[in-house]
Write an enzyme that holds these catalytic residues in place. Structure first.
Site, mmCIF file in Angstrom:
data_model
loop_
_atom_site.group_PDB
_atom_site.id
_atom_site.type_symbol
_atom_site.label_atom_id
_atom_site.label_comp_id
_atom_site.label_asym_id
_atom_site.label_seq_id
_atom_site.Cartn_x
_atom_site.Cartn_y
_atom_site.Cartn_z
ATOM 1 C CE1 TYR A 134 -3.668 2.561 0.858
ATOM 2 C CE2 TYR A 134 -2.174 3.317 2.575
ATOM 3 C CZ TYR A 134 -3.306 3.506 1.806
ATOM 4 O OH TYR A 134 -4.075 4.620 1.983
ATOM 5 C CG ASP A 140 5.934 3.337 0.357
ATOM 6 O OD1 ASP A 140 6.354 3.901 1.393
ATOM 7 O OD2 ASP A 140 4.724 3.221 0.108
ATOM 8 C CE LYS A 150 2.670 5.297 7.983
ATOM 9 N NZ LYS A 150 1.255 5.447 8.181
HETATM 10 N N1 HOZ Z 1 -3.031 3.284 6.392
HETATM 11 C C1 HOZ Z 1 -2.518 3.331 7.706
HETATM 12 C C2 HOZ Z 1 -1.821 2.100 8.119
HETATM 13 N N2 HOZ Z 1 -1.308 1.287 7.120
HETATM 14 C C3 HOZ Z 1 -3.583 3.626 8.711
HETATM 15 C C4 HOZ Z 1 -3.733 5.056 8.882
HETATM 16 C C5 HOZ Z 1 -4.669 5.490 10.021
HETATM 17 O O1 HOZ Z 1 -5.776 4.989 10.141
HETATM 18 O O2 HOZ Z 1 -4.266 6.353 10.757
#
Ligand code: HOZ
Length: 411
Positions: A128, A223, A251
């Site tokens: 992702y 990524d 992050k």
């Molecule tokens: N897509 C995020 C983890 N793979 C989650 C993001 C969130 O809900 O803060």
């Protein structure tokens, strides 16, 4: 808000629950609106590697607060954070700050297409890369959690330019590359995947990506939004000793404030406006509060290098759980690198998305709630990774083991 949330996974819909609303956090502990406490193994999906409300980061933010929160103009803070990142991730010869991981991967894709003059990209099922149109094809994280691998709203013509390949499968990749022929702009990969649970790339597979890209005049994009400064100071690329052409970060580098960054070879990055013709911009990019938090966090990580300790801590907890589960005849597999870890209700560690799908949903949900009811906060989906912090000290680890033991007894 749709689903009551601003990002789908936190809605708990997949585990038939309701989202938890939090009001404060300190160290390894989250506190919800009803004063319940949880030992946190999500860490805001990565950034809280030094625990919540770390005093060094708070001080840095407070100091900048007095000086202004946004100028929409350059600051020496941006240069400082960029230099620190470059010192640890040398493949990022030049970089640019953005506001999220999604922005970082989106910019990498545009840059790769603009630089190579080619259109097609390859991504891997279960990886992702944010909610970018071109990358929402067989994606992981919430998209898998809710069974929406190819989101409506992405034009077919655009999706057709994205080829999806099974992770850790060199043969399938080679076939797709032959099918694409001359028009491959880039291969994008999470070298350590954290959005189909936690699955490290196999070294041979990742090396083959570098070779394919070199052979076909395509760019290799890592990524490392999750793995950057999470699995080690130099990210996955330092662990595997592979130099991507472009890297996306997010992050951790924002210390808990919204930040992303992308960067790589100078010859590629210099194609960006204003030096080159490829456009990319952002009013809050390089925001001084976020830069201050990021600098404080990464400088502390460089000084303390907590990654071995973090890896030992998560693997202690997960091995404890594995032994208890196996005694009950429940298959369980787990792995950890630095401050990231994962677990699956499957005999063997999954190597790709298809393996993850086969791991038990039913036991995952039971375990998730048995742990949550005792104040252990794991991600509410088997398609997410786990995160631990340097504030998960001996007493927290022992308390976690105690709670996990009780949770497993209930299964
Ligand atoms: N897509 C995020 C983890 N793979 C989650 C993001 C969130 O809900 O803060």
């Amino acid at each position: 808000m749709p689903g009551g949330v601003n990002s789908p996974v936190r809605a708990f819909k997949n585990v038939n629950g309701k989202p938890i609303f939090f009001k404060s956090a300190k160290g390894p502990i989250l506190v919800d609106e009803d004063e319940n406490q949880y030992i946190d193994f999500i860490g805001s999906w990565g950034p809280m590697i030094l625990g919540h409300s770390n005093p060094i980061i708070l001080e840095a933010i407070k100091a900048q607060l007095e000086l202004g929160t946004s100028y929409g103009a350059p600051t020496s803070l941006e240069n400082k954070l960029a230099s620190i990142i470059k010192s640890q991730v040398p493949s990022m010869e030049k970089l640019r700050m953005v506001n999220s991981g999604t922005e970082a991967t989106m910019s990498c894709i545009r840059l790769a297409r603009g630089f190579t003059g080619k259109n097609k990209i390859i991504k891997f099922s279960g990886c992702y890369h944010g909610h970018v149109d071109s990358l929402l094809v067989k994606a992981g994280s919430g998209v898998s959690t809710f069974g929406l691998p190819d989101s409506p709203g992405v034009p077919k013509e655009l999706a057709a330019l994205t080829y999806s390949c099974p992770y850790n499968n060199i043969e399938a990749l080679s076939d797709i590359i032959n099918e694409i022929g001359d028009d491959l702009a880039a291969i994008i990969v999470e070298p350590i995947a954290g959005n189909m649970g936690f699955i490290p790339g196999e070294p041979q597979f990742l090396n083959s990506l570098r070779e394919f890209c070199d052979k076909h005049g395509s760019l290799l994009i890592f990524d490392e939004v999750m793995s950057g400064f999470r699995v080690g100071l130099g990210g996955a690329q330092a662990i595997y000793k592979i130099q991507p052409d472009l890297t996306a970060l997010g992050k951790v580098i924002g210390g808990g404030l919204p930040v992303g960054a992308f960067g790589g070879k100078q010859s590629v990055m210099d194609q960006l406006a204003p030096l080159g013709p490829i456009y990319q911009a952002g009013t809050l990019s390089g925001n001084p509060l976020a830069m201050s938090a990021g600098i404080a966090l990464i400088e502390t990580l460089i000084q303390t290098n907590p990654f071995d300790e973090l890896e030992k801590a998560s693997s202690e907890i997960m091995t404890y759980a594995k032994n208890l589960l196996n005694e009950k005849g429940i298959p369980f597999s787990t792995s950890s690198i630095g401050g990231m870890f994962g677990f699956f209700f499957a005999e063997d560690l999954p190597k790709n998305f298809e393996d993850v799908v086969k791991s038990s949903d039913k036991i995952f949900k039971k375990f998730f709630y048995a742990a949550l009811d005792r104040g252990i906060y794991f991600a509410p989906s088997k398609y997410e990774a786990g995160f631990i912090s340097s504030t998960h000290d001996r007493s927290i680890l022992d308390l976690t083991k105690n709670k996990i033991e009780k949770a497993i007894k209930e299964l």
